[in-house]
Design an enzyme around this catalytic site. Structure first.
Site, PDB file in Angstrom:
ATOM      1  N   ASP A 105       0.601   5.079   1.747  1.00  0.00           N
ATOM      2  CA  ASP A 105      -0.124   5.642   2.889  1.00  0.00           C
ATOM      3  C   ASP A 105      -1.131   6.716   2.460  1.00  0.00           C
ATOM      4  OD1 ASP A 105       1.142   4.058   4.750  1.00  0.00           O
ATOM      5  OD2 ASP A 105       2.669   5.554   5.258  1.00  0.00           O
ATOM      6  N   ARG A 115       5.755   6.195  13.686  1.00  0.00           N
ATOM      7  CA  ARG A 115       5.814   6.823  12.363  1.00  0.00           C
ATOM      8  C   ARG A 115       5.319   8.267  12.432  1.00  0.00           C
ATOM      9  NH1 ARG A 115       1.535   4.802   8.448  1.00  0.00           N
ATOM     10  NH2 ARG A 115       0.442   6.592   9.315  1.00  0.00           N
ATOM     11  N   HIS A 144       0.825  -1.200   0.000  1.00  0.00           N
ATOM     12  CA  HIS A 144       0.000   0.000   0.000  1.00  0.00           C
ATOM     13  C   HIS A 144       0.865   1.257   0.000  1.00  0.00           C
ATOM     14  CE1 HIS A 144       0.995  -0.536   4.243  1.00  0.00           C
ATOM     15  NE2 HIS A 144       0.678   0.741   4.450  1.00  0.00           N
TER      16      HIS A 144
END
Length: 319
Positions: free
Chosen positions: A147, A310, A145
């Protein structure tokens, strides 16, 4: 000299043996030559002066050595790191052990930070914390994926640091989506150039959240359209910009045709020649260009714990 008599006496050509009917099913990944361009045509390849760059794969991924990211970045160092990011798409830094505040300060060199109300927070709302142990919510693992493509302005990039690593496993892979585009068959490139696709947060998050948890965000995150092939705002390079977590359909195509074409495009991230794989150590940090890549967190560490934080940098509208 060959005479007519000699020709007449020559044996007849042996016919080629017949082969039974054979074919590879359509819309698969095929073996063969890959076009591997790390940078756009005409890009000036210059040496780095402020740090060492250690390539990890052909087109994507480089370890940066000789920097302490807890220190402020000068303008020149920031510019050189940005060039490395554009050229390698994901940068790795061993053993930084940054505090959450220092990690945020490093990311801010590239712009405003964004928060994600759909994921668990760390010390502040712009630090996402992934704390995974036995029985934990799986979140975005085991799927390729990019983000937050369900936003009108998906993230420019992200800075991920591993706080705790399992004894084995838990690697992350990134895929170069410019290489993915370069290697599409010409007839597929012709179909997707200029096409647009719908992105929605629901398919990705419905893998691990309930309807009750997801419903309150429908108004905040309505479906959005992005180009199937976007241009990088800094390099101008074309990149494939669809992913299996958030891209739901290609505008203007019937559902079956859209599904079939998206399957072909999703598979491009799975080609090993377009990928880099990073084996984490505690304190490592990765900084990736979310505009140009997909990534895949591997959940193969069983009951062991893996903790990561993150920070994401707000991006621009794809074009």
């Amino acid at each position: 000299m060959t005479t007519l008599a000699d020709s007449a006496a020559s044996p007849a050509p042996v016919p080629a043996p017949a082969l039974r009917p054979h074919r590879i099913p359509a819309d698969g990944l095929y073996e063969g030559h890959r076009v591997l361009r790390r940078t756009p045509d005409g890009w000036e390849d210059r040496p780095y002066e402020r740090f060492e760059v250690v390539p990890q794969a052909a087109t994507i991924g480089a370890e940066i050595r000789g920097l302490d990211l807890s220190r402020p970045l000068s303008g020149g160092l920031r510019a050189e790191l940005n060039r490395a990011l554009l050229e390698w798409k994901v940068l790795f830094f061993r053993g930084q052990h940054l505090s959450s505040a220092a990690q945020r300060e490093f990311a801010r060199n590239w712009g405003e930070l964004e928060s994600n109300p759909l994921l668990a927070w760390g010390d502040s709302k712009d630090v996402v914390r992934f704390d995974k142990a036995a029985g934990g919510v799986p979140t975005f693992e085991n799927v390729w994926h990019t983000d937050v493509t369900f936003r009108e302005r998906p993230a420019l990039g992200a800075v991920l640091q591993l706080r705790e690593v399992p004894p084995a496993g838990g690697d992350t892979l990134w895929a170069d989506m410019a290489a993915a585009y370069d290697n599409l068959p010409p007839e597929i490139r012709a179909r997707v150039n200029g096409a647009r696709a719908v992105h929605d947060y629901l398919p990705g998050f419905a893998r691990f959240y309930s309807t009750v948890q997801l419903a309150p965000f429908q108004e905040q995150f309505p479906p959005v359209e992005h180009p199937v092939v976007r241009r990088h705002p800094e390099t101008g390079r074309r990149m494939l910009f669809v992913n299996a977590s958030f891209t739901t359909r290609i505008v203007g195509l019937e559902e079956a045709e859209s599904d079939r074409l998206l399957r072909v495009l999703f598979q491009q991230a799975q080609v090993p020649e377009f990928q880099v794989r990073w084996r984490w150590q505690a304190g490592d940090l990765a900084f990736w260009d979310n505009r140009a890549t997909q990534h895949y967190a591997v959940n193969d560490y069983g009951t062991h714990r893996r903790v990561a934080e993150r920070v994401a940098i707000a991006g621009d509208r794809p074009y």
